[in-house]
Design a protein around this motif. Sequence first.
Motif, short mmCIF file in Angstrom:
data_model
loop_
_atom_site.label_atom_id
_atom_site.label_comp_id
_atom_site.label_asym_id
_atom_site.label_seq_id
_atom_site.Cartn_x
_atom_site.Cartn_y
_atom_site.Cartn_z
N UNK A 56 0.85 -1.20 0.00
CA UNK A 56 0.00 0.00 0.00
C UNK A 56 0.88 1.25 0.00
N UNK A 57 1.94 1.22 0.83
CA UNK A 57 2.84 2.38 0.91
C UNK A 57 3.48 2.66 -0.45
N UNK A 58 3.91 1.60 -1.13
CA UNK A 58 4.52 1.78 -2.44
C UNK A 58 3.56 2.46 -3.41
N UNK A 59 2.28 2.05 -3.34
CA UNK A 59 1.30 2.63 -4.27
C UNK A 59 1.00 4.10 -3.92
N UNK A 60 0.77 4.37 -2.64
CA UNK A 60 0.42 5.74 -2.23
C UNK A 60 1.58 6.70 -2.49
N UNK A 61 2.77 6.30 -2.08
CA UNK A 61 3.91 7.22 -2.21
C UNK A 61 4.26 7.46 -3.68
N UNK A 62 4.13 6.41 -4.48
CA UNK A 62 4.36 6.60 -5.93
C UNK A 62 3.40 7.66 -6.47
N UNK A 63 2.09 7.51 -6.12
CA UNK A 63 1.09 8.47 -6.61
C UNK A 63 1.37 9.89 -6.11
N UNK A 64 1.78 10.01 -4.84
CA UNK A 64 2.08 11.34 -4.31
C UNK A 64 3.22 11.99 -5.07
N UNK A 68 -0.50 11.91 -8.88
CA UNK A 68 -1.80 11.28 -9.10
C UNK A 68 -2.59 11.25 -7.80
N UNK A 69 -3.92 11.31 -7.89
CA UNK A 69 -4.72 11.17 -6.68
C UNK A 69 -4.71 9.69 -6.28
N UNK A 70 -4.87 9.44 -5.00
CA UNK A 70 -4.92 8.04 -4.53
C UNK A 70 -6.08 7.93 -3.54
#
Length: 197
Positions: A56-64, A68-70
């Motif tokens: 989850x952290x990988x996905x959120x931080x990538x988007x930030x 991109x919105x997450x």
Amino acid sequence: DLEKWARDHFKVNSIEYRWSTHDMEGFDRVPFIGKFADRIYGATGFKGWGMTHGTVAGMIITDLIIGHDNPWRRLYDPKRSQLKTAGVQTITENVHVTKKFLASKLPSAKKEDFAALPEGEGQVIEIKGKKVAVYKDPQGNLHTRSAVCTHLGCEVNWNNAEKSWDCPCHGSRFDCKGKVIHAPAIKDLPQVNLDKE
Ligand code: FES
């Protein structure tokens, strides 16, 4: 308790291995994932769910980072600790720590109890008003350290499973001879010379 439960339910001849760890968790038991400061992103407080929340952290931080919105960004926002509920939890936790701190100031055993201390075990005793963490090694030598945690002053407890001194307030740990092995404490338990006590 676990050993007792196992012995009550199964035929146990001996306990061969033990395992334990500390799991960090946030006020509301949800990890902190996101932007901690300018150009600093982080993820912590997984509470033992690192396989899931690492992803989850990988996905959120990538988007930030790429803008991109997450959909989960707000849920894990590290700044949500300013929420009201977090404040209540903090007070509750601090009351718990204060109770532990006060309880740790009550008198315990006396000096004569050294003889009864089995080899390979530790015990906190009080000598002239000072709490002393006493460990008797397998050769029968005594190792004496202050039982006052070097973080904020709670009394450490003997952990017989791992032969360590553990602090109930914020999780600091020291080895059987008082050397710090787990933060938040960063200093060893000071040596106590019994001849001078
Ligand atoms: Fe904080 Fe011991 S007083 S870890």
